[in-house]
Design an enzyme around this catalytic site. Structure first.
Site, short mmCIF file in Angstrom:
data_model
loop_
_atom_site.label_atom_id
_atom_site.label_comp_id
_atom_site.label_asym_id
_atom_site.label_seq_id
_atom_site.Cartn_x
_atom_site.Cartn_y
_atom_site.Cartn_z
N ASP A 190 5.20 0.61 7.16
CA ASP A 190 4.30 0.45 8.11
C ASP A 190 3.00 -0.51 7.69
OD1 ASP A 190 2.54 1.50 9.95
OD2 ASP A 190 2.45 3.39 8.67
N HIS A 191 2.28 0.45 6.77
CA HIS A 191 0.63 0.32 5.71
C HIS A 191 0.76 -1.27 5.60
CE1 HIS A 191 -1.57 3.97 5.98
NE2 HIS A 191 -0.24 4.23 6.65
N ASP A 192 2.30 -2.35 5.06
CA ASP A 192 2.39 -3.72 4.63
C ASP A 192 2.15 -4.35 6.02
OD1 ASP A 192 2.29 -5.43 3.06
OD2 ASP A 192 4.14 -5.86 3.10
#
Ligand SMILES: *[C@@H]1O[C@H](CO)[C@@H](O)[C@H](O)[C@H]1NC(C)=O
Ligand SMILES: *[C@@H]1O[C@H](CO)[C@@H](O)[C@H](O)[C@H]1NC(C)=O
Ligand SMILES: *[C@@H]1O[C@H](CO)[C@@H](O)[C@H](O)[C@H]1NC(C)=O
Length: 228
Positions: A190-192
């Protein structure tokens, strides 16, 4: 008069016009950036990236209002000009040149030097590349899309989430097959690739709600949250 001379004269006139147009465009860009900075008011040193993002967003809107097309504003030449102006006025900072060790056995913690030809690619605190063209709400350059292509409102995001992630297998928090690493991996993906939280400490509840909040209504009968 030779044809050669005439051609040269024509070139001078054409080049002169192009230079004039360039200067005019440059002035418009500088004015737009100044206006956007004024609109944003004071900047907080600890949150320069949010400030820069907002200035760039406002600059884009100001240029569109002035009659530039989105294709023009995002073209390589104008984008490069805007970037140069933002550097001069200090809204963005030139990042120091990275020196990579091509034979170093380990990766860097922040992702720099993963690609030796483009050492800054994939580094932390860098913009992410778009996979698709932006599709914001119609007529907007930064408002979350709330209307579908058929002109009808899009379904409630919480409802979509519940349908897509419905717990059909009845997994509970006591699962013996799914461990905490599942959540961690999801968070990593998600954050990458899809989201970098830019805005910290926003008040999204109560009377002092920030304009950056996008509240999601909890639909009736939500399996987790109480009815909103
Ligand atoms: C990433 O790490 C390298 C050293 O490994 C450092 O030179 C660089 O400034 C760091 N980049 C960021 C954005 O912190
Ligand atoms: C998980 O196990 C604990 C202890 O056995 C139990 O009290 C709890 O209700 C269980 N939770 C779920 C969601 O099944
Ligand atoms: C909202 O902001 C005002 C002015 O800054 C402040 O006086 C008030 O206490 C805040 N209210 C809440 C609920 O935080």
């Amino acid at each position: 008069m030779s044809i050669h001379f005439l051609l040269c004269l024509l070139m001078v006139v054409v080049v002169g016009h192009t230079v004039q147009a360039k200067i005019k465009t440059r002035r418009s860009l500088e004015n737009a950036v100044q206006k956007a900075m004024k609109k944003q008011g004071s900047r907080h040193e600890h949150d320069l990236s949010t400030y820069a993002a907002n200035v760039i967003l406002d600059t884009t809107q100001i240029l569109l209002d002035k009659g530039f097309t989105i294709e023009e504003v995002t073209s390589d030449t104008i984008a490069a000009d805007i970037r140069e102006i933002l550097l001069v006025v200090g809204v963005v900072k030139e990042s120091p040149k990275l020196r990579c060790k091509p034979n170093h056995p380990y990766r860097t913690l922040n992702g720099s030097c993963n690609n030796l030809d483009h050492p800054e690619w994939g580094q932390s605190v860098r913009p992410q590349r778009r996979v698709l063209a932006p599709a914001y709400e119609k007529g907007s350059i930064g408002t979350m899309r709330a209307t579908g292509i058929n002109g009808k409102p899009l379904p409630n995001p919480r409802k979509v989430s519940n349908v897509v992630h419905s717990n059909t297998k009845g997994v509970t928090s006591n699962s013996t097959t799914i461990t905490l690493i599942t959540f961690q991996f999801g968070q990593f993906v998600d954050h990458d690739i899809i989201t970098t939280p830019l805005i910290d400490d926003e008040t999204c509840c109560g009377p002092n709600e920030s304009k950056d909040c996008i509240p999601i209504r909890i639909p009736r009968g939500d399996p987790f949250f109480r009815d909103g």
